[in-house]
Write a protein that holds these residues in place. Structure first.
Motif, PDB file in Angstrom:
ATOM      1  N   SER A 197       3.643   5.869  -5.723  1.00 38.96           N
ATOM      2  CA  SER A 197       3.391   6.043  -7.153  1.00 38.96           C
ATOM      3  C   SER A 197       2.351   7.126  -7.388  1.00 38.96           C
ATOM      4  CB  SER A 197       2.933   4.714  -7.752  1.00 38.96           C
ATOM      5  OG  SER A 197       2.665   4.851  -9.128  1.00 38.96           O
ATOM      6  N   SER A 198       1.290   7.119  -6.583  1.00 30.92           N
ATOM      7  CA  SER A 198       0.243   8.134  -6.723  1.00 30.92           C
ATOM      8  C   SER A 198       0.778   9.530  -6.458  1.00 30.92           C
ATOM      9  CB  SER A 198      -0.909   7.847  -5.757  1.00 30.92           C
ATOM     10  OG  SER A 198      -1.454   6.594  -5.969  1.00 30.92           O
ATOM     11  N   ASP A 245       3.671  -1.985 -14.162  1.00 25.72           N
ATOM     12  CA  ASP A 245       4.106  -1.452 -12.884  1.00 25.72           C
ATOM     13  C   ASP A 245       5.491  -2.011 -12.582  1.00 25.72           C
ATOM     14  OD1 ASP A 245       4.527  -0.550 -10.347  1.00 25.72           O
ATOM     15  OD2 ASP A 245       2.784  -1.529  -9.448  1.00 25.72           O
ATOM     16  N   ARG A 287       0.832  -1.198   0.000  1.00 29.91           N
ATOM     17  CA  ARG A 287       0.000   0.000   0.000  1.00 29.91           C
ATOM     18  C   ARG A 287       0.874   1.258   0.000  1.00 29.91           C
ATOM     19  NH1 ARG A 287      -3.760   2.984  -1.868  1.00 29.91           N
ATOM     20  NH2 ARG A 287      -4.754   4.401  -0.373  1.00 29.91           N
ATOM     21  N   SER A 294       6.492  -3.557  -8.887  1.00 33.05           N
ATOM     22  CA  SER A 294       5.579  -4.499  -8.254  1.00 33.05           C
ATOM     23  C   SER A 294       6.284  -5.406  -7.244  1.00 33.05           C
ATOM     24  CB  SER A 294       4.899  -5.359  -9.326  1.00 33.05           C
ATOM     25  OG  SER A 294       5.880  -6.078 -10.054  1.00 33.05           O
ATOM     26  N   GLN A 313       2.111   1.840  -3.470  1.00 31.79           N
ATOM     27  CA  GLN A 313       1.090   2.400  -4.338  1.00 31.79           C
ATOM     28  C   GLN A 313       0.898   3.893  -4.082  1.00 31.79           C
ATOM     29  OE1 GLN A 313      -2.529   0.001  -4.114  1.00 31.79           O
ATOM     30  NE2 GLN A 313      -1.302  -1.836  -3.910  1.00 31.79           N
TER      31      GLN A 313
END
Length: 336
Positions: free
Chosen positions: A254-255, A284, A248, A287, A251
């Motif tokens: 990345s956001s 991605d 999480r 990952s 992620q």
């Protein structure tokens, strides 16, 4: 039944992939992390020698060697917090007639440690792509800018592979001409100060890395997380909880690069560079987990066997705690 919250110490190198764990946007289910940010080399030695942390960032190359040697204090988690292409980390003396990778055969090349993941990848790239075998190079190990007199862990290599530790730094050896080149994630001092005696083996390393990715589909894994084995044994859900939390956080990292209306880092062309990178690598590239990274893991395990770091080919699953089925286990009160 009430399940107690575990208190875990964690040693990590700072990156945007862990930022959400540091600032509280992401928590680990059932556990609290006391995170200490350290330099990678200090973290690696703490795992191998002092076992300082419950959760720690660790060299993938050293983890492979530790698993092969049966060192079981820690288990791996398929959380790959550091990845990097490495063509740009090979530096050579310009006065030695080294014009191509094939010219490294018969040379003396410095590496920080034979276990070092960057060097493990480069040795595999040289063998696969250019026919330069490990045994054709004399490997000199040592600290880049500060002397390091001991290997991370005991080496048990085949007689055909020559590795010798130097009491001098690799920077000093390179400047003296005692070695012909260096494989190092940090550029040697001669290169950073613009000395013409040292250059990159691949001058346009990004083009070489892009071509290699096109051929292999591999974005090399450098570091993973390891977890103290007794924590897994007494809290079976912990490995999966850590994986979910770190994934999480990845992620969100990345956001953060795309969702903000101001640059996340001090780069005027951040969005253009990110768009170009994703177009070149696809999907991605950061990952986590074994299935998405099987090709990279199988490649580095093949390289490790060829290097003599393992006596036989390990399967990727041998490196990691089993995350499947953790939810079916009975509750645990955690380590005591």
């Amino acid at each position: 039944m009430t399940v107690s919250t575990l208190s875990l110490s964690a040693g990590l190198a700072f990156s945007d992939r862990i930022e959400a764990l540091l600032d509280g946007r992401v928590d680990v289910d059932g556990a609290t992390l006391a995170i200490s940010c350290r330099q990678p080399q200090a973290l690696f030695r703490s795992v191998l020698r002092d076992q300082t942390f419950d959760v720690c960032e660790f060299s993938l190359g050293s983890h492979i060697a530790a698993v092969a040697a049966g060192n079981g204090a820690y288990v791996g988690l398929p959380i790959f917090v550091s990845r990097a292409f490495r063509h740009g980390n090979v530096y050579v003396r310009t006065d030695r007639g080294i014009a191509s990778p094939q010219d490294l055969a018969g040379r003396r090349i410095g590496v920080i440690d034979f276990h070092q993941t960057a060097a493990l990848w480069v040795r595999g790239i040289l063998a696969d792509g250019y026919g330069v075998e490990r045994s054709s190079i004399e490997w000199i190990t040592g600290g880049l800018s500060t002397p390091v007199l001991e290997d991370r862990a005991t080496l048990d290599l085949p007689p055909s592979i020559s590795v010798r530790r130097s009491t001098q730094t690799l920077n000093a050896l390179l400047e003296e001409g005692a070695i012909d080149g260096v494989i190092s994630p940090t550029a040697p001092a001669l290169f950073t100060r613009g000395d013409p005696r040292v250059a990159r083996l691949w001058p346009d390393h990004r083009a070489a890395e892009r071509a290699w990715f096109g051929d292999t589909g591999i974005f090399p894994i450098m570091h993973l997380l390891v977890l103290r084995r007794r924590c897994v044994e007494t809290a079976p859900r912990l490995a999966k909880a850590l994986f979910d939390a770190f994934d999480r956080a990845r992620q969100l990292a990345s956001s953060d690069l795309t969702d903000r209306d101001y640059p996340k880092i001090a780069s005027p062309w951040l969005m253009a560079d990110r768009t170009r990178t994703l177009a070149e690598l696809g999907g991605d590239p950061w990952s986590y987990g074994v299935p998405a990274n099987r090709a990279a893991l199988e490649a580095i395990l093949r390289y490790a066997e060829a290097d003599g770091l393992t006596k036989h080919r390990l399967a990727p699953e041998a490196l990691f705690a089993d995350l499947a089925g953790a939810d079916d286990l009975p509750p645990s009160s955690g380590p005591q």
